[in-house]
Design an enzyme around this catalytic site. Structure first.
Site, PDB file in Angstrom:
ATOM      1  N   ASP A  83      -8.643  -4.521  -3.248  1.00  0.00           N
ATOM      2  CA  ASP A  83      -7.447  -4.318  -2.407  1.00  0.00           C
ATOM      3  C   ASP A  83      -7.767  -3.375  -1.241  1.00  0.00           C
ATOM      4  O   ASP A  83      -8.896  -2.937  -1.064  1.00  0.00           O
ATOM      5  CB  ASP A  83      -6.275  -3.701  -3.194  1.00  0.00           C
ATOM      6  CG  ASP A  83      -5.785  -4.542  -4.355  1.00  0.00           C
ATOM      7  OD1 ASP A  83      -4.878  -5.346  -4.129  1.00  0.00           O
ATOM      8  OD2 ASP A  83      -6.293  -4.379  -5.476  1.00  0.00           O
ATOM      9  N   ARG A 115       7.715   1.464  -7.529  1.00  0.00           N
ATOM     10  CA  ARG A 115       7.156   2.652  -6.875  1.00  0.00           C
ATOM     11  C   ARG A 115       8.168   3.433  -6.057  1.00  0.00           C
ATOM     12  O   ARG A 115       7.823   4.449  -5.468  1.00  0.00           O
ATOM     13  CB  ARG A 115       5.952   2.268  -6.029  1.00  0.00           C
ATOM     14  CG  ARG A 115       4.867   1.644  -6.878  1.00  0.00           C
ATOM     15  CD  ARG A 115       3.498   1.595  -6.272  1.00  0.00           C
ATOM     16  NE  ARG A 115       2.599   1.117  -7.306  1.00  0.00           N
ATOM     17  CZ  ARG A 115       2.473  -0.176  -7.639  1.00  0.00           C
ATOM     18  NH1 ARG A 115       3.130  -1.110  -6.981  1.00  0.00           N
ATOM     19  NH2 ARG A 115       1.689  -0.535  -8.632  1.00  0.00           N
ATOM     20  N   ASP A 137     -11.601  -7.096  -6.657  1.00  0.00           N
ATOM     21  CA  ASP A 137     -10.186  -6.712  -6.757  1.00  0.00           C
ATOM     22  C   ASP A 137      -9.972  -5.307  -6.179  1.00  0.00           C
ATOM     23  O   ASP A 137      -9.206  -4.518  -6.713  1.00  0.00           O
ATOM     24  CB  ASP A 137      -9.743  -6.778  -8.236  1.00  0.00           C
ATOM     25  CG  ASP A 137      -8.269  -6.459  -8.432  1.00  0.00           C
ATOM     26  OD1 ASP A 137      -7.496  -6.624  -7.473  1.00  0.00           O
ATOM     27  OD2 ASP A 137      -7.911  -6.037  -9.543  1.00  0.00           O
TER      28      ASP A 137
END
Lengths: 533, 254
Positions: free
Chosen positions: A292, A119, A290
């Site tokens: 996050d 990233r 999931d």
């Protein structure tokens, strides 16, 4: 005669990044995570005159499952980028000519969960910092690309990888490992920029004896995830680092890890000098989806009920938009920005009222596993008071839980989640009808959470967003378009078909008085500027 | 100096051998062969080809090969039952590696003096002033080639030649540009890249990356000579051997 870190980009330049809008010195442009450019040359009146100035092709056709997710840095006319998986390139930001390339080859043992991606970079002094797919943080000389140091964050064989763009705070490099789908035990650490040695570590999965350890039943903490994979923000006045933490492991089977599972799916606020926890806020306690909380924390100061407040904002993958007091972590506002069925709402403290679960027989829950948004960065304009959020509208998954033993290096997700939106694939072909789920850039009024406008796309978007002080919003999508939108209305003012899915955030910069907008897409970077008159 | 004439005589002999043994092979082939060798073979064999016991690739003598065809076969198929693995090389690639191996017969150091790496390090950091242009690890600067890990990439004989006669071979990565702008200001820097319209350099003054537009220059030249001074008269033969020993010891990239 040490090489030193005093030269090109001392931390004072990063801290005072607002004074030099011509540069993009950190992942989010500045430390506040706003992605707000104050360059003024490109305006709603002339944006139609944008033309392509240069393209940088990657060295080879992208590998399957690789995406160009890196946000470019720009320092005094030099653009630094990371082509997937870990190829660092320094090039002239005006004409795209390459100065040097450092092609780091991750070890074959690398086990990234979700694509061979990176990233982006951080810079301090004359040194660039990059995480690698095989679990290292490395430092390169920004002038010639030579390796200066390399620090191992975790064993690639166990699933540790580093995909996050590091954050520079003073003389430290802040980063941590990804691997939440492979049963890692996460942490966020500060490393000496000079030597790469770890200065402090905050365990995102509290170890025995640490506060929060009691939120994990039995031995479930041992492979609890809590990964790091999107960059945080920093408030110099409060000396606090804000960071979003990844999901609990195994992803879709919460039964084997009773409790809230701190600090997964949370924002944490850490003292920048010591790494000590100041506060935390868990968006999705006992995450079974999931979700996050790996969004960029966006910092700003607002008048809140008539009083000034230092706030941190996030449109979370779980479908709710949140405003928190960033001094204390107090919950101020929470409101859905897409269809949500996993919770019926939030209580007075911001804790979700759970209505949906992952089950052995499978349950349909909104939003889908990729979330109502994801790591794709939002942008905030203090002029408009709007947060611009890349959104996946009204998507769902069938979440199925399953008992899976932990085995080193193996997928450790505890079940499955179907996707009603397919993953990125070559060819930019979409045949899914948009009423089943669509992509959008949404403008949220940060004081109310109301959607001020929505720019609707047929396909979904993995694009980051850039806002400008001239009231423009730049973003793209999977269809391969790159847009300039009116920041006040969402109207399309300009678009370009660049032939590849946009999976990164745009950057604005200027060299010798000329402003540029640059965006990676597909296997290339495209850079636009105004047509010469 | 006494050692100079001996060196020259040795050098002529070596060059004569190379010219004879690699007849028909272009310098570009040798360069490709060297790159392939350094990237794929030197990890085990060392840049001088002498790190594996009882195998001296630079000697020109090969126990298991009668000629070049045998050597190419070994490079492509490996040697079963030994750590020498097969490699996925084309005939052309194996051929240029063999050509490079043949050109290595001059592996013997030219001075023949045994160097002391510790003394060499002191010379590099002090009297030699090498770190004013070069980097080693976290020391030095970037206007000249990075010497970190140079011992894993270059042979002793090449390093010694670069110290004594820097102009003898200037590698493409180490070219210097000298330019004069239209206002008369002079620029010198490392050539990083170039195209029809521009040159990308690491400016030797500011140590920053910059592009020079050719149409904004009065003149420019890619130097045929090295920016590095010869140490032929600056260091004696023992000191040069010491410096070479130190550089050879720099095997690790960091």
């Amino acid at each position: 005669m040490a090489l030193g870190l005093s030269a090109q980009v001392p931390f004072s330049r990063i801290e005072n990044g607002a004074r030099e809008p011509q540069n993009w010195l950190t992942y989010s442009g500045r430390l506040d995570g706003q992605r707000y450019s104050t360059l003024t040359q490109i305006t709603p009146a002339n944006v139609k005159d944008l033309e392509l100035k240069w393209v940088l092709q990657t060295r080879a056709p992208a590998e399957p499952n690789s995406k160009y997710e890196a946000t470019s840095l720009v320092v005094d006319g030099i653009l630094y980028t990371v082509q997937p998986p870990n190829v660092v390139v320094a090039l002239d930001a005006v004409n795209g000519r390459i100065f040097w390339t450092h092609a780091y080859t991750p070890a074959p043992a690398s086990r990234p969960c979700c694509g061979r991606i990176n990233r982006g970079l951080a810079i301090l002094g004359n040194t660039l910092f990059m995480g690698t797919l095989d679990g290292y943080l490395i430092a390169l000389d920004a002038r010639d690309g030579h390796l200066i140091w390399s620090t191992k964050l975790g064993r690639a064989e166990e699933g540790y990888s580093v995909t996050v763009a590091p954050l520079i705070v003073k003389d430290k490099v802040i980063a941590g490992p990804a691997g939440g789908e492979l049963g890692i035990s996460g942490y966020l650490s500060a490393y000496s920029a000079e030597t790469g040695k770890e200065v402090w570590r905050f365990n995102t999965i509290p170890q025995p004896g640490e506060p929060g350890h009691e939120s994990w039943g039995g031995d479930s903490w041992k492979h609890g995830g809590g990964s790091i994979w999107t960059t945080g923000s920093y408030d110099p006045e409060l000396n606090l680092i804000y960071w979003g933490i990844g999901n609990a492991g195994p992803d879709w089977n919460g039964d084997v890890r009773p409790g809230d599972n701190l600090y997964t799916s949370s924002f944490i606020a850490l003292d920048a000098d010591t790494g000590k926890l100041k506060w935390h806020f868990q968006f999705t306690p006992h995450d079974e989806f999931d979700f996050d909380a790996t969004q960029v924390p966006v910092l700003t100061d607002l008048q809140w009920n008539g009083k000034p407040r230092k706030v941190v904002m996030t449109a979370n993958r779980n479908g709710f938009f949140y405003v928190l007091d960033r001094v204390t972590g107090e919950f101020l506002l929470g409101k859905p920005f897409a269809k949500v069925t996993w919770a019926s709402g939030l209580d007075a403290g911001g804790r979700p009222i759970r209505t949906g679960h992952s089950t052995p027989q499978g349950s349909i829950v909104y939003p889908e596993n990729q979330g109502a948004t994801n790591w794709y960065n939002p942008a905030y304009s203090p002029r408009t008071g709007l947060l611009y959020v890349p959104s996946w509208m009204d998507t769902w998954s069938v979440y199925t839980s399953r008992v899976e033993p932990y085995q080193e290096g193996n997928w450790y997700s505890g079940g499955s989640a179907t996707h009603n939106v397919p993953g990125i694939r070559p060819g930019l072909v979409t045949r899914r009808l948009p009423e089943l789920a669509w992509g959008a850039i949404q403008a949220l009024d940060v004081k109310t959470g109301d959607v001020k406008w929505q720019f609707r796309m047929t396909d979904v978007t993995d694009s980051g967003v850039l806002a400008t002080s001239t009231d423009l919003v730049f973003a793209g999508g999977r269809e391969g378009y790159f847009y300039a939108l009116d920041a006040l209305t969402g109207a399309v003012l300009w678009k370009s078909m660049i032939g590849g899915a946009v999976s990164a955030g745009p950057t604005a910069y200027a060299v010798e008085g000329k402003e540029y907008i640059s965006i990676p897409a597909g296997n290339a970077i495209f850079t636009f500027g105004l047509r010469e008159q | 100096m006494k050692h100079t004439s001996l060196l020259c005589a040795t050098l002529l002999t070596v060059m004569g051998m190379q010219a004879q043994e690699v007849h028909g092979v272009s310098p570009a082939d040798l360069e490709r062969g060297m790159q392939l060798f350094l990237n794929n073979c030197a990890g085990c064999h060392g840049p001088d080809g002498d790190l594996v016991a009882d195998v001296k690739l630079g000697s020109g003598k090969f126990r298991r090969a009668q000629g070049d065809n045998d050597l190419r076969g070994i490079i492509q198929r490996g040697i079963p039952g030994t750590p020498m693995p097969p490699g996925t090389y084309t005939d052309d690639q194996a051929g240029v590696i063999v050509a490079y191996l043949r050109s290595m017969t001059s592996s013997a150091r030219r001075t023949g003096l045994k160097g002391d790496a510790g003394r060499g390090k002191a010379i590099v950091q002090g009297k030699g002033q090498c770190l004013q242009c070069h980097r080693i690890g976290s020391g030095g600067t970037v206007s000249g080639p990075d010497l970190t890990g140079i011992g894993g990439m270059r042979r002793e004989v090449d390093l010694e030649q670069s110290l004594i006669d820097p102009d003898a071979e200037i590698r493409p990565d180490n070219l210097t540009v000298r330019a004069v702008e239209k206002d008369g200001s002079k620029i010198t820097g490392r050539l990083m890249n170039m195209d029809t319209y521009s040159l990308q350099i690491l400016d030797g003054g500011s140590l920053k990356l910059r592009t020079l537009k050719k149409d904004s220059l009065r003149e420019y030249e890619v130097m045929k000579k090295s920016a590095m001074p010869s140490y032929r008269d600056k260091l004696n033969a023992q000191e040069i051997a010491d410096v070479v020993s130190y550089l050879v010891s720099l095997k690790e990239p960091i």
